[in-house]
Structure formats: C-alpha cells, structure tokens
Motif scaffolding. Structure first.
Motif, PDB file in Angstrom:
ATOM      1  N   ALA A   1       0.836  -1.203   0.000  1.00 46.64           N
ATOM      2  CA  ALA A   1       0.000   0.000   0.000  1.00 46.64           C
ATOM      3  C   ALA A   1       0.867   1.249   0.000  1.00 46.64           C
ATOM      4  N   ARG A   2       1.931   1.257   0.815  1.00 46.66           N
ATOM      5  CA  ARG A   2       2.817   2.417   0.856  1.00 46.66           C
ATOM      6  C   ARG A   2       3.480   2.640  -0.488  1.00 46.66           C
ATOM      7  N   ALA A   3       3.960   1.557  -1.110  1.00 46.91           N
ATOM      8  CA  ALA A   3       4.635   1.683  -2.396  1.00 46.91           C
ATOM      9  C   ALA A   3       3.678   2.180  -3.472  1.00 46.91           C
ATOM     10  N   ARG A   4       2.462   1.649  -3.452  1.00 46.94           N
ATOM     11  CA  ARG A   4       1.491   2.067  -4.465  1.00 46.94           C
ATOM     12  C   ARG A   4       1.119   3.532  -4.277  1.00 46.94           C
ATOM     13  N   HIS A   5       0.983   3.953  -3.009  1.00 41.49           N
ATOM     14  CA  HIS A   5       0.658   5.346  -2.743  1.00 41.49           C
ATOM     15  C   HIS A   5       1.755   6.263  -3.279  1.00 41.49           C
ATOM     16  N   ARG A   6       3.023   5.917  -3.041  1.00 39.86           N
ATOM     17  CA  ARG A   6       4.127   6.723  -3.550  1.00 39.86           C
ATOM     18  C   ARG A   6       4.109   6.763  -5.080  1.00 39.86           C
TER      19      ARG A   6
ATOM     20  N   TYR B   1      -7.579   7.647   7.694  1.00 35.68           N
ATOM     21  CA  TYR B   1      -7.639   6.270   7.218  1.00 35.68           C
ATOM     22  C   TYR B   1      -6.505   5.482   7.855  1.00 35.68           C
ATOM     23  N   PRO B   2      -6.657   5.117   9.129  1.00 37.85           N
ATOM     24  CA  PRO B   2      -5.564   4.448   9.842  1.00 37.85           C
ATOM     25  C   PRO B   2      -5.226   3.073   9.310  1.00 37.85           C
ATOM     26  N   GLU B   3      -6.072   2.518   8.430  1.00 33.47           N
ATOM     27  CA  GLU B   3      -5.754   1.222   7.839  1.00 33.47           C
ATOM     28  C   GLU B   3      -4.478   1.285   7.015  1.00 33.47           C
ATOM     29  N   SER B   4      -4.120   2.498   6.543  1.00 28.71           N
ATOM     30  CA  SER B   4      -2.898   2.671   5.759  1.00 28.71           C
ATOM     31  C   SER B   4      -1.829   3.347   6.609  1.00 28.71           C
ATOM     32  N   PRO B   5      -0.658   2.730   6.788  1.00 28.70           N
ATOM     33  CA  PRO B   5       0.414   3.381   7.543  1.00 28.70           C
ATOM     34  C   PRO B   5       0.850   4.695   6.906  1.00 28.70           C
ATOM     35  N   PHE B   6       0.705   4.787   5.586  1.00 25.18           N
ATOM     36  CA  PHE B   6       1.157   5.986   4.887  1.00 25.18           C
ATOM     37  C   PHE B   6       0.222   7.166   5.132  1.00 25.18           C
ATOM     38  N   ALA B   7      -0.991   6.907   5.606  1.00 27.88           N
ATOM     39  CA  ALA B   7      -1.964   7.976   5.821  1.00 27.88           C
ATOM     40  C   ALA B   7      -1.878   8.579   7.217  1.00 27.88           C
ATOM     41  N   LYS B   8      -0.873   8.210   7.998  1.00 28.24           N
ATOM     42  CA  LYS B   8      -0.732   8.725   9.359  1.00 28.24           C
ATOM     43  C   LYS B   8      -0.606  10.259   9.346  1.00 28.24           C
TER      44      LYS B   8
END
Length: 327
Positions: free
Chosen positions: A24-29, A272-279
């Motif tokens: 998820a983090r990689a896709r977000h980036r 959206y705490p389900e995603s670490p990148f959304a912190k």
C-alpha cells in the motif's frame, strides 16, 4: 522518478514478498509520483495535488465571460483563535464517539443543500488561492504560505501553479495523457453520482469489480482517489456529495475530533488508519454543520531529517478566462 528507481536498484530479489502494508505504501508513492510527473515533467515529485483543497459548499454564480469568484467564510474565526491553537496540527486530537460515517454523510447533506455548480469552458482556467501553515515538528517553527494557481480546465494550455511559494509552470497535456480528477467537464459529467457506482469508476481499472469484492489495496486506492477528486474546486452537481458518501463506505475510516485547520477553526478530522502511509493526514470538517474546512498533511524534507505538519484551506477560487487573471 529517481527515488523509485533507486528503490528498485536496492531491492533484494531473494527477499520475502511484500506485506499488504508495504504494498500500500509503495502504491501510494507511485500514484503520487505519476500524478506529479504527468503534470510537472521537469520538476521533482511534489505535494501540490495532495494539498489542493476543494471549497465544498461554496456559493457559485453563473459564468458570463469574466471571472467568477467563490470565497470561503471563517477567516475571522482564525483571528480569534488562541495563538497556541493556531500552531498548525500541534494540538493533540481528542477522541469521542463521533463516527466517520456520520461526518461524511453529514458533509454530503450539507454540500447537497449548498452547492450551485458552475460549468467551466474547456478554454478557461481555474484560479484558486490557498493558505498553508507548515510547522516543523522538532522546533515548532511555523511558516505561512499563500499559494495561487491557474489550472487549465482541459489541460490543453500551460498552467501556473505554486507549491509552498515556489512557482511551477505545468506544460500542456500531450495526446493520450490524462490526470485525476479529469479536467474536461464532459468527463466529469460521466462520473456516476451513486457512491457505490462511483468507487469502481475512479481510475482504478476495476470498473467491473463490485465493491463487495475489493481487496484492502483497492480500498486504499479508492480512498486516495476520492480524496483527490474532492480537492478539485469545480465538480458537476451531485458529484461532491456522492464522493463524501463513497468515502463513508471505505472500511476503516475514522473520525478524530479536535483537529485544527489553517484558519484556526477546530474541526473533526477524517483519517484512514488502515494505511500506515496515511498517518497524520486528515480531511477536516466543521463538527456541527459538517461543512468541509480544510486538510492536514505531513511531509518530510528531501534530506529526510525534518518532518513538517501542514494544514491548508482554500480562501477563494474562480473561473477565469486568462492565465494570471484575478477575480
């Protein structure tokens, strides 16, 4: 995309498969980088698209051939706020029983009752001015930026944008290129206003997949893309309320009371705490009317040794006929 190529170069082919969170983090980036590279081929990946805030519920009037101005209210509330509270994002959010579903559906109702849509022509520009307050975590030092942008409606002309005071010229889109959300009014009009139909239609390549079959990664993509859609100031009637309702369908969205916007107003943050990148990232709404107020984000310096909290809101936007034309 230098950073992404370096990551690939250093990747160990014998390593274990990526976890769901890492994917998820990689896709977000990647989504952020692609969106940026499409519009800024000569610039390093930036954060402008994340911080372009939609003026939900703003009053619009008919387009003539001159500028149409939409102003946000509430600046005086920030002037009355306590100085410590106005340090962007430093207040500790308070937990309560308010639910994200209640806030987002309330925002849909508020917007549906206040929106009066202006349909821009493809040859026009979307002018917007937003205020960004950025706080360095370690020192607490605050800088305020006033970014002004002129975005070509259909992407066929050069656009002039700003990021934290830095001027950037966006080249016209080439044949076959596109951005999210779509600029052309005809494409925006084709997006469904039924939230359950909108989610699979937001550029995920899963238009035939019912949301009941979405994976965690697809839900994260939906959350990200819906947020980008809501940041665009001009949407066809009914589309913004549908996007709020669609966000309410994303599993795991949370409401965090006590979040300040850049005008000093205290609101409810949707995260959206389900995603670490959304912190640390929130859409901020008025706690009573559920009117959209602004956005909180975090960024890290290029060196990686500094972290900043950003809060921002749009103070005005308009449809104009020429680049650099102001209302």
């Amino acid at each position: 995309m230098t950073d992404e190529l370096e990551l690939l170069r250093d990747w160990d082919a014998d390593a274990a498969p990526l976890t769901e969170a890492a994917r998820a983090r990689a896709r977000h980036r990647l989504l952020n980088t692609v969106a940026r590279a499409q519009r800024h081929p000569d610039a390093a990946p930036g954060r402008r698209h994340v911080l372009r805030i939609a003026a939900a519920g703003a009053l619009a009037v008919a387009v003539t051939g001159t500028a149409v101005l939409i102003s946000e209210r509430g600046a005086d509330e920030g002037d009355r706020a306590d100085r410590a509270d106005r340090v962007s994002g430093t207040a500790t959010p308070r937990m309560s029983n308010v639910s994200a579903v209640t806030v987002l559906n309330g925002a849909a109702v508020y917007t549906g009752g206040h929106e009066k849509t202006v349909a821009p022509r493809d040859d026009q520009f979307i002018y917007s001015k937003r205020i960004i307050k950025e706080t360095e975590r370690k020192t607490g030092s605050v800088k305020t930026y006033e970014d002004v942008n002129w975005d070509s409606v259909d992407g066929s002309k050069r656009s002039l944008t700003m990021e934290l005071g830095r001027v950037i010229w966006e080249e016209p889109m080439k044949k076959g290129e596109s951005v999210w959300p779509p600029r052309e009014w005809s494409k925006l009009k084709k997006l469904p206003t039924d939230p359950q139909q909108l989610i699979p239609r937001i550029g995920l390549g899963t238009s035939s997949t019912p949301i009941s079959d979405f994976t965690a990664e697809e839900w994260f993509n939906a959350y990200f893309m819906l947020g980008e859609l809501l940041k665009w100031p001009v949407l066809p009637e009914g589309l913004r309320p549908a996007a709020y309702k669609a966000l309410a369908l994303v599993p795991g969205v949370k409401a965090i009371p006590g979040v300040k916007d850049s005008a000093g107003r205290t609101g409810v943050g949707i995260s959206y705490p389900e995603s670490p990148f959304a912190k640390g990232k929130y859409l901020i709404f008025d706690p009573e009317s559920y009117e959209f107020l602004g956005f909180q984000d975090e960024r890290t310096s290029a060196s990686g040794d500094k972290t900043y909290i950003q809060v921002s809101h749009v103070v005005e936007w308009a449809i104009v006929d020429r680049l650099k034309q102001r209302p």
